[in-house]
Design a protein around this motif. Structure first.
Motif, PDB file in Angstrom:
ATOM      1  N   ALA A  15      41.694  75.705  28.810  1.00 56.63           N
ATOM      2  CA  ALA A  15      41.487  76.906  29.619  1.00 56.63           C
ATOM      3  C   ALA A  15      41.518  76.500  31.092  1.00 56.63           C
ATOM      4  O   ALA A  15      40.936  75.484  31.478  1.00 56.63           O
ATOM      5  CB  ALA A  15      40.148  77.544  29.283  1.00 56.63           C
ATOM      6  N   ALA A  16      42.219  77.276  31.897  1.00 53.65           N
ATOM      7  CA  ALA A  16      42.267  77.014  33.334  1.00 53.65           C
ATOM      8  C   ALA A  16      40.913  77.397  33.938  1.00 53.65           C
ATOM      9  O   ALA A  16      40.398  78.481  33.645  1.00 53.65           O
ATOM     10  CB  ALA A  16      43.376  77.835  33.980  1.00 53.65           C
ATOM     11  N   PRO A  17      40.330  76.526  34.755  1.00 52.93           N
ATOM     12  CA  PRO A  17      39.048  76.869  35.375  1.00 52.93           C
ATOM     13  C   PRO A  17      39.174  78.144  36.221  1.00 52.93           C
ATOM     14  O   PRO A  17      40.083  78.250  37.037  1.00 52.93           O
ATOM     15  CB  PRO A  17      38.738  75.661  36.266  1.00 52.93           C
ATOM     16  N   ASP A  18      38.277  79.091  35.983  1.00 47.47           N
ATOM     17  CA  ASP A  18      38.292  80.316  36.774  1.00 47.47           C
ATOM     18  C   ASP A  18      37.728  80.001  38.160  1.00 47.47           C
ATOM     19  O   ASP A  18      37.002  79.023  38.343  1.00 47.47           O
ATOM     20  CB  ASP A  18      37.466  81.420  36.099  1.00 47.47           C
ATOM     21  N   PHE A  19      38.062  80.824  39.109  1.00 41.91           N
ATOM     22  CA  PHE A  19      37.543  80.660  40.468  1.00 41.91           C
ATOM     23  C   PHE A  19      37.544  82.010  41.150  1.00 41.91           C
ATOM     24  O   PHE A  19      38.235  82.941  40.725  1.00 41.91           O
ATOM     25  CB  PHE A  19      38.390  79.658  41.269  1.00 41.91           C
ATOM     26  N   THR A  20      36.755  82.104  42.195  1.00 40.30           N
ATOM     27  CA  THR A  20      36.757  83.274  43.069  1.00 40.30           C
ATOM     28  C   THR A  20      36.746  82.739  44.497  1.00 40.30           C
ATOM     29  O   THR A  20      35.938  81.870  44.833  1.00 40.30           O
ATOM     30  CB  THR A  20      35.525  84.158  42.823  1.00 40.30           C
ATOM     31  N   ALA A  21      37.672  83.229  45.303  1.00 34.75           N
ATOM     32  CA  ALA A  21      37.789  82.787  46.690  1.00 34.75           C
ATOM     33  C   ALA A  21      38.475  83.906  47.475  1.00 34.75           C
ATOM     34  O   ALA A  21      38.782  84.952  46.922  1.00 34.75           O
ATOM     35  CB  ALA A  21      38.602  81.498  46.757  1.00 34.75           C
ATOM     36  N   THR A  22      38.722  83.655  48.753  1.00 29.80           N
ATOM     37  CA  THR A  22      39.394  84.665  49.566  1.00 29.80           C
ATOM     38  C   THR A  22      40.823  84.239  49.867  1.00 29.80           C
ATOM     39  O   THR A  22      41.132  83.047  49.924  1.00 29.80           O
ATOM     40  CB  THR A  22      38.645  84.930  50.892  1.00 29.80           C
ATOM     41  N   ASP A  23      41.666  85.251  50.068  1.00 30.84           N
ATOM     42  CA  ASP A  23      43.060  84.978  50.393  1.00 30.84           C
ATOM     43  C   ASP A  23      43.285  85.080  51.901  1.00 30.84           C
ATOM     44  O   ASP A  23      42.334  85.254  52.664  1.00 30.84           O
ATOM     45  CB  ASP A  23      43.996  85.904  49.611  1.00 30.84           C
ATOM     46  N   ILE A  82      37.756  74.770  44.248  1.00 28.24           N
ATOM     47  CA  ILE A  82      38.928  74.924  43.387  1.00 28.24           C
ATOM     48  C   ILE A  82      39.683  73.596  43.262  1.00 28.24           C
ATOM     49  O   ILE A  82      40.021  73.179  42.156  1.00 28.24           O
ATOM     50  CB  ILE A  82      39.868  76.043  43.892  1.00 28.24           C
ATOM     51  N   VAL A  83      39.910  72.921  44.392  1.00 26.45           N
ATOM     52  CA  VAL A  83      40.643  71.647  44.325  1.00 26.45           C
ATOM     53  C   VAL A  83      39.881  70.623  43.489  1.00 26.45           C
ATOM     54  O   VAL A  83      40.483  69.813  42.784  1.00 26.45           O
ATOM     55  CB  VAL A  83      41.001  71.074  45.722  1.00 26.45           C
ATOM     56  N   GLU A  84      38.567  70.678  43.547  1.00 28.78           N
ATOM     57  CA  GLU A  84      37.767  69.758  42.735  1.00 28.78           C
ATOM     58  C   GLU A  84      37.813  70.149  41.259  1.00 28.78           C
ATOM     59  O   GLU A  84      37.944  69.295  40.382  1.00 28.78           O
ATOM     60  CB  GLU A  84      36.335  69.671  43.263  1.00 28.78           C
ATOM     61  N   ALA A  85      37.729  71.448  40.961  1.00 30.26           N
ATOM     62  CA  ALA A  85      37.775  71.916  39.567  1.00 30.26           C
ATOM     63  C   ALA A  85      39.107  71.559  38.895  1.00 30.26           C
ATOM     64  O   ALA A  85      39.150  71.278  37.703  1.00 30.26           O
ATOM     65  CB  ALA A  85      37.552  73.425  39.502  1.00 30.26           C
ATOM     66  N   TYR A  86      40.173  71.552  39.684  1.00 24.82           N
ATOM     67  CA  TYR A  86      41.494  71.244  39.139  1.00 24.82           C
ATOM     68  C   TYR A  86      41.876  69.768  39.286  1.00 24.82           C
ATOM     69  O   TYR A  86      42.970  69.364  38.900  1.00 24.82           O
ATOM     70  CB  TYR A  86      42.565  72.153  39.770  1.00 24.82           C
TER      71      TYR A  86
END
Length: 153
Positions: A9-17, A99-103
């Protein structure tokens, strides 16, 4: 540092664009996602990669593929980069490096003999169920779309 594998499963994330909108990976369930990580806005390799996705964007959309670019640059930097190069897709600001750490793409780099921490260029293809279908470790910045499409055949 995470060592993700295809099928997980791809790690979910929430961030801003780049526009300050909140984006989470979950909102794209049901679609294929190209989640590409790049080191820095408006540098030669990163610009080549972004412009390749831009130039092939309509073809990707036609196949139901969403493109999301991620770097640790902030929203303002992303907006400037997107505007300068007419990028039609979402750039995610990962300033807290979650996110970069989770991936598993945040790590030691080496330039001109100097070691430093940074984002390693890598692309994850995520299927409609939110699982990692493919990982591109050696990204060809000038032909990144072709690499993606070859794997999705």
């Amino acid at each position: 540092m995470s060592d993700l594998k295809e099928g997980q499963a791809a790690p979910d994330f929430t961030a801003t664009d780049q526009n300050g909108n909140t984006i989470s990976l979950n909102q794209f369930k049901g679609k294929k996602v190209v989640l590409y990580f790049y080191p820095k806005d408006d540098t030669p390799g990163c610009t080549a990669e972004a412009c390749d996705f831009r130039d092939n964007y309509q073809g990707l959309i036609a196949q139901g593929i969403v493109v999301l670019g991620v770097s640790v640059d902030d929203e303002k930097s992303h907006q400037k980069f997107a505007t300068k190069h007419s990028l039609p897709f979402t750039l995610i600001a990962d300033t807290d490096k979650k996110i970069v750490e989770a991936y598993g793409v945040w790590g030691e780099k080496n330039m001109y003999g100097k070691k430093y921490m940074g984002t390693n260029r890598k692309t994850f293809l995520i299927d409609e169920e939110g699982n990692i279908s493919h990982i591109i470790n050696k990204v060809d910045t000038k032909n990144s779309t072709a690499q993606v499409l070859e794997l999705l055949k």
